[in-house]
Design an enzyme around this catalytic site. Structure first.
Site, PDB file in Angstrom:
ATOM      1  N   ASP A  78       0.874  -1.165   0.000  1.00 13.16           N
ATOM      2  CA  ASP A  78       0.000   0.000   0.000  1.00 13.16           C
ATOM      3  C   ASP A  78       0.926   1.235   0.000  1.00 13.16           C
ATOM      4  O   ASP A  78       2.126   1.118   0.292  1.00 13.16           O
ATOM      5  CB  ASP A  78      -0.860  -0.025   1.268  1.00 13.16           C
ATOM      6  CG  ASP A  78      -1.589   1.269   1.489  1.00 13.16           C
ATOM      7  OD1 ASP A  78      -2.248   1.745   0.549  1.00 13.16           O
ATOM      8  OD2 ASP A  78      -1.504   1.821   2.610  1.00 13.16           O
ATOM      9  N   ASP A  96      -0.245   5.105   0.855  1.00 16.05           N
ATOM     10  CA  ASP A  96      -0.532   6.121   1.877  1.00 16.05           C
ATOM     11  C   ASP A  96      -0.607   5.495   3.260  1.00 16.05           C
ATOM     12  O   ASP A  96      -1.425   4.604   3.506  1.00 16.05           O
ATOM     13  CB  ASP A  96      -1.843   6.837   1.538  1.00 16.05           C
ATOM     14  CG  ASP A  96      -1.713   7.590   0.226  1.00 16.05           C
ATOM     15  OD1 ASP A  96      -0.798   8.417   0.127  1.00 16.05           O
ATOM     16  OD2 ASP A  96      -2.482   7.316  -0.703  1.00 16.05           O
TER      17      ASP A  96
HETATM   18  C1  XBP Z   1      -5.337   6.265   0.457  1.00 14.76           C
HETATM   19  C2  XBP Z   1      -6.506   7.085   0.260  1.00 14.76           C
HETATM   20  C3  XBP Z   1      -6.442   8.082  -0.756  1.00 14.76           C
HETATM   21  C4  XBP Z   1      -5.703   9.344  -0.456  1.00 14.76           C
HETATM   22  C5  XBP Z   1      -6.093  10.385  -1.459  1.00 14.76           C
HETATM   23  O1  XBP Z   1      -5.744   4.924   0.688  1.00 14.76           O
HETATM   24  O2  XBP Z   1      -7.525   6.909   0.886  1.00 14.76           O
HETATM   25  O3  XBP Z   1      -7.773   8.432  -0.992  1.00 14.76           O
HETATM   26  O4  XBP Z   1      -6.018   9.836   0.826  1.00 14.76           O
HETATM   27  O5  XBP Z   1      -5.753  10.034  -2.735  1.00 14.76           O
HETATM   28  P1  XBP Z   1      -4.675   3.733   0.571  1.00 14.76           P
HETATM   29  P2  XBP Z   1      -6.492  10.686  -4.000  1.00 14.76           P
HETATM   30  O6  XBP Z   1      -3.616   3.999   1.589  1.00 14.76           O
HETATM   31  O7  XBP Z   1      -5.446   2.509   0.916  1.00 14.76           O
HETATM   32  O8  XBP Z   1      -4.186   3.701  -0.838  1.00 14.76           O
HETATM   33  O9  XBP Z   1      -6.926  12.070  -3.603  1.00 14.76           O
HETATM   34  O10 XBP Z   1      -5.452  10.701  -5.080  1.00 14.76           O
HETATM   35  O11 XBP Z   1      -7.688   9.831  -4.334  1.00 14.76           O
HETATM   36 MG    MG Z   2      -3.020   3.126   3.379  1.00 15.03          MG
END
Ligand code: XBP
Ligand code: MG
Length: 256
Positions: free
Chosen positions: A10, A12
């Site tokens: 993953d 973020d």
């Molecule tokens: C990450 C998210 C994303 C970011 C925003 O989830 O929830 O929505 O916060 O990204 P994960 P965008 O860690 O599961 O990937 O604004 O580009 O959608």
């Molecule tokens: Mg995440």
């Protein structure tokens, strides 16, 4: 063939703590630039993280928090425009080096490369954001370390739906039991598990600490490196506080 054949990361919260000081700040800059008085505090943003995807998060905010906002006729186009601006601000923040990788991430990526363990990404965020983070934190060309980058709107349903993990597995031609997923959130864990991945390691962060990680192979506060040892929150501890491939291999559960 050594197990795991691949690590699926993953982005973020897992590769880097991007939410509070990256995505949140970029949303607020986009709102200000559009002349909106919306401000997403650290606390409010924690609540909004229950919805994955930036466009989906803005819509949720209008549906449930800022319900008094007078919506334009083309709400979808309005949200898409705001989100494009947010992505631009996010990429600028990354290019400025605003967010480092979490402790132990680079070490594990390099160990995987040295041992022929395949790498991929499964994330909800926009693909440009992934490139911006990787380019600002790893050596040139590091995006190529990842055989598949599954990101954003490439699948119909975002996490906690399993779509993005299924997409990555299909493109790597791997079965779910051949891989290990690394996540930071309950939504991410659910997505991986529902794609059939039995081995999910979770590293929590400020926003996800306290979520329910039932079904994870292990939960840590971070992957850990020599200066920042990982603390185990569930599952076996890691030798010297470092989650490395030897540790991940020790988590393999074989079917009876
Ligand atoms: C990450 C998210 C994303 C970011 C925003 O989830 O929830 O929505 O916060 O990204 P994960 P965008 O860690 O599961 O990937 O604004 O580009 O959608
Ligand atoms: Mg995440």
């Amino acid at each position: 063939m050594a197990w795991p054949e691949a690590l699926i990361f993953d982005v973020d919260g897992t590769l880097a703590d991007t939410e509070r000081d990256g995505h949140r700040v970029a949303f607020n800059r986009a709102f200000a630039e559009a002349g909106l008085d919306w401000v997403w505090s650290e606390e409010l943003y924690g609540d909004l993280l229950s919805v994955t995807g930036g466009k989906e998060r803005i819509r949720f905010y209008l549906d449930h928090v800022n319900t008094a906002f007078e919506r334009p006729g083309d709400l979808g186009g309005f949200i898409a425009g705001l989100h494009r601006s947010k992505t631009k601000h996010y990429m600028t923040l990354m290019a400025e080096g605003a967010i480092p990788l979490r402790p132990g991430v680079r070490g594990l990526l390099e160990e995987a490369r040295d041992t022929g363990t395949r790498l991929a990404i499964a994330t909800t965020t926009t693909p440009e954001n992934v490139s911006a983070l990787i380019e600002s934190t790893l050596p040139g060309g590091a995006l190529d370390w990842f055989e598949v980058v599954g990101a954003g709107d490439i699948v119909p349903h975002k996490k906690p739906a399993p779509d993005i993990y299924r997409y990555v597995l299909e493109h790597m031609q791997l079965a779910p039991e051949q891989v290990m997923a690394l996540e930071d959130s309950a939504h991410g864990l659910t997505a991986a598990r529902n794609a059939g991945i039995r081995h999910v390691l979770v590293t929590v962060n400020g926003y996800t600490l306290g979520q329910d990680f039932k079904g994870a192979a292990a939960v840590f506060d971070k992957l850990g490196d020599p200066g920042h040892p990982a603390e185990s929150l569930a599952g076996p501890a890691a030798a010297e506080g470092i989650v490395d491939l030897a540790y991940l291999r020790s988590l393999e559960v074989t079917r009876p």
